[in-house]
Design an enzyme around this catalytic site. Structure first.
Site, mmCIF file in Angstrom:
data_model
loop_
_atom_site.group_PDB
_atom_site.id
_atom_site.type_symbol
_atom_site.label_atom_id
_atom_site.label_comp_id
_atom_site.label_asym_id
_atom_site.label_seq_id
_atom_site.Cartn_x
_atom_site.Cartn_y
_atom_site.Cartn_z
ATOM 1 C CG ASP A 37 157.256 103.717 41.036
ATOM 2 O OD1 ASP A 37 156.849 103.011 42.289
ATOM 3 O OD2 ASP A 37 157.247 104.552 40.266
ATOM 4 C CG ASP A 63 155.168 101.059 31.228
ATOM 5 O OD1 ASP A 63 153.976 100.590 31.412
ATOM 6 O OD2 ASP A 63 154.482 102.512 30.503
ATOM 7 C CG ASN A 90 151.347 97.126 44.493
ATOM 8 O OD1 ASN A 90 150.723 97.406 45.497
ATOM 9 N ND2 ASN A 90 151.930 97.869 44.594
ATOM 10 C CB SER A 142 141.008 96.114 44.007
ATOM 11 O OG SER A 142 139.224 96.783 44.277
ATOM 12 C CE1 TYR A 155 142.282 100.648 40.314
ATOM 13 C CE2 TYR A 155 140.557 100.078 41.615
ATOM 14 C CZ TYR A 155 142.096 100.331 41.152
ATOM 15 O OH TYR A 155 142.413 99.591 42.424
ATOM 16 C CE LYS A 159 143.522 97.244 41.294
ATOM 17 N NZ LYS A 159 145.588 96.613 41.053
ATOM 18 C CB VAL A 188 144.330 101.549 51.231
ATOM 19 C CG1 VAL A 188 146.316 101.679 51.676
ATOM 20 C CG2 VAL A 188 144.098 100.133 51.058
ATOM 21 C CB THR A 190 148.147 105.573 48.508
ATOM 22 O OG1 THR A 190 146.910 104.883 47.324
ATOM 23 C CG2 THR A 190 147.579 104.049 49.256
HETATM 24 N N1 LIG Z 1 144.665 102.968 47.841
HETATM 25 C C1 LIG Z 1 143.386 102.076 47.797
HETATM 26 O O1 LIG Z 1 142.542 102.795 48.523
HETATM 27 C C2 LIG Z 1 143.577 101.142 47.270
HETATM 28 C C3 LIG Z 1 142.730 99.777 46.613
HETATM 29 C C4 LIG Z 1 142.443 98.268 46.509
HETATM 30 C C5 LIG Z 1 143.456 98.282 45.236
HETATM 31 N N2 LIG Z 1 145.000 99.233 45.270
HETATM 32 C C6 LIG Z 1 146.135 99.316 44.463
HETATM 33 O O2 LIG Z 1 146.726 99.258 45.375
HETATM 34 C C7 LIG Z 1 148.104 98.924 44.018
HETATM 35 C C8 LIG Z 1 148.749 100.230 45.056
HETATM 36 O O3 LIG Z 1 148.300 101.225 44.520
HETATM 37 P P1 LIG Z 1 148.150 102.295 45.888
HETATM 38 O O4 LIG Z 1 147.044 102.925 46.930
HETATM 39 O O5 LIG Z 1 149.327 102.776 46.494
HETATM 40 O O6 LIG Z 1 148.246 103.515 44.678
HETATM 41 P P2 LIG Z 1 149.637 104.772 44.131
HETATM 42 O O7 LIG Z 1 149.598 105.370 43.253
HETATM 43 O O8 LIG Z 1 150.254 105.205 45.547
HETATM 44 O O9 LIG Z 1 151.496 103.785 44.322
HETATM 45 C C9 LIG Z 1 150.926 103.382 43.408
HETATM 46 C C10 LIG Z 1 151.990 103.223 41.628
HETATM 47 O O10 LIG Z 1 151.978 102.476 40.973
HETATM 48 C C11 LIG Z 1 153.754 102.950 40.430
HETATM 49 N N3 LIG Z 1 153.087 103.443 39.093
HETATM 50 C C12 LIG Z 1 151.993 103.790 38.249
HETATM 51 N N4 LIG Z 1 151.742 102.679 36.379
HETATM 52 C C13 LIG Z 1 153.141 101.818 36.387
HETATM 53 C C14 LIG Z 1 153.739 101.523 35.177
HETATM 54 N N5 LIG Z 1 152.972 101.153 34.416
HETATM 55 N N6 LIG Z 1 154.851 100.713 35.480
HETATM 56 C C15 LIG Z 1 155.095 100.692 36.893
HETATM 57 N N7 LIG Z 1 154.672 101.473 38.183
HETATM 58 C C16 LIG Z 1 153.488 102.454 38.018
HETATM 59 C C17 LIG Z 1 153.235 104.569 40.214
HETATM 60 O O11 LIG Z 1 153.992 105.356 39.839
HETATM 61 C C18 LIG Z 1 153.051 104.289 42.506
HETATM 62 O O12 LIG Z 1 154.249 104.250 42.352
HETATM 63 C C19 LIG Z 1 147.460 98.762 42.667
HETATM 64 O O13 LIG Z 1 147.424 98.701 41.978
HETATM 65 C C20 LIG Z 1 146.445 99.735 43.253
HETATM 66 O O14 LIG Z 1 145.033 99.526 42.136
HETATM 67 C C21 LIG Z 1 144.953 99.981 46.074
#
Ligand SMILES: NC(=O)c1ccc[n+]([C@@H]2O[C@H](COP(=O)([O-])OP(=O)(O)OC[C@H]3O[C@@H](n4cnc5c(N)ncnc54)[C@H](O)[C@@H]3O)[C@@H](O)[C@H]2O)c1
Length: 259
Positions: A37, A63, A90, A142, A155, A159, A188, A190
């Site tokens: 992360d 990163d 992810n 997504s 976004y 995706k 989801v 989060t």
């Molecule tokens: N939550 C939703 O509704 C949803 C829906 C569809 C897709 N997603 C996708 O699921 C994935 C996870 O999302 P989430 O909801 O768990 O979000 P979240 O913000 O809870 O977790 C994302 C994590 O990625 C890390 N991160 C961000 N930029 C980064 C980078 N440059 N390098 C390394 N780590 C990095 C963050 O520090 C965080 O820990 C994402 O790709 C998001 O687009 C989420």
């Protein structure tokens, strides 16, 4: 269950939300789980919790949008575990706005972290996935990669790029023992999704109203849970799905098919 003992699973974005649930899910099968992360504290916390539970884990700061940082992550993992068998690419960020409200910086941020980050992660890990003999890449796309939604132009474009990249990698490596698939989650709950609505909300009541509006669009009338996404990532990242590649699987409470 799938026996993953002796295998290494790399999860980016493992410090929070869906990534953290993915790390937990693979740890249960005996894999060494790399919690990667950009936030070193949450990566350490995720790995620490797994270690405390008797699972195998390590934390790496990365990163994903930075080529050197991704190379360093892969080097560190291979130095310690000697291999990478499954990658859950992810990590991602939400960037809101339609094209009139998006600045070029917003656009570049959405594409650089989400799409370029997925590419850099896949490219750097591919030599090790090829060595694995049964390598698996699972991207987190997504529903907006497959269907339009208001207010998330950059976004959604990022995706969509991940969905196309998934199919391309699948095509290029299908005969070389590496599979590539993606999950396409709907909403989801989060930190990522909550911050999106918190930023728009005037106050707590409006925040609740906005969250309620999301649920109303879903045939199953509820949010998805991170472990529900992790279960499908686990399926795509293990031999349970050995004859599947190039798929983008919606996990969305019926949103795309039934609305
Ligand atoms: N939550 C939703 O509704 C949803 C829906 C569809 C897709 N997603 C996708 O699921 C994935 C996870 O999302 P989430 O909801 O768990 O979000 P979240 O913000 O809870 O977790 C994302 C994590 O990625 C890390 N991160 C961000 N930029 C980064 C980078 N440059 N390098 C390394 N780590 C990095 C963050 O520090 C965080 O820990 C994402 O790709 C998001 O687009 C989420």
């Amino acid at each position: 269950m799938a026996d993953m003992s002796g295998k290494t699973v790399l999860v980016t974005g493992a410090g929070s939300g869906i990534g953290r649930a993915i790390a937990d899910r693979f740890a249960q099968d005996g894999a060494t789980v790399v919690c990667a992360d950009i936030n070193p504290e949450t990566a350490e916390a995720a790995a620490g919790e797994l270690l405390a539970g008797g699972f195998k884990a390590l934390a790496v700061e990365v990163d994903i949008s930075n080529e050197e940082s991704v190379a360093h992550m892969v080097e560190t993992v291979v130095d310690i575990t000697g291999r990478i068998d499954t990658v859950a690419a992810n990590a991602g960020v939400m960037v809101e706005g339609d094209i009139l409200s998006l600045s070029l910086d917003d656009w570049n941020r959405a594409l650089t972290i989400n799409a370029t980050g997925a590419f850099l992660t896949a490219r750097a890990t591919m030599p090790h996935l090829l060595n694995s003999g049964a390598g698996a890449l699972v991207f987190t796309a997504s529903t907006v990669a497959l269907s339009g939604m208001r207010g998330v132009a950059a976004y959604s474009a990022a995706k969509g790029a991940i969905a196309a990249l998934t199919r391309q990698i699948a095509a290029d490596f299908a005969d070389k023992g590496v599979r590539a698939n993606a999950v396409a989650p709907g909403a989801v709950r989060t930190p990522l999704s909550e911050s999106q609505f918190r930023a728009r909300a005037r106050d707590d009541a409006h925040f609740d109203e906005l969250l309620g509006g999301v649920i109303a669009r879903y045939p199953m009338q509820r949010w998805g849970e991170s472990p529900e996404i992790a279960e499908v990532v686990h399926f795509l990242g293990t031999a349970r799905s050995a004859w599947m590649t190039g798929q983008i699987l919606p996990i969305d409470g019926g949103l795309l098919e039934l609305r």
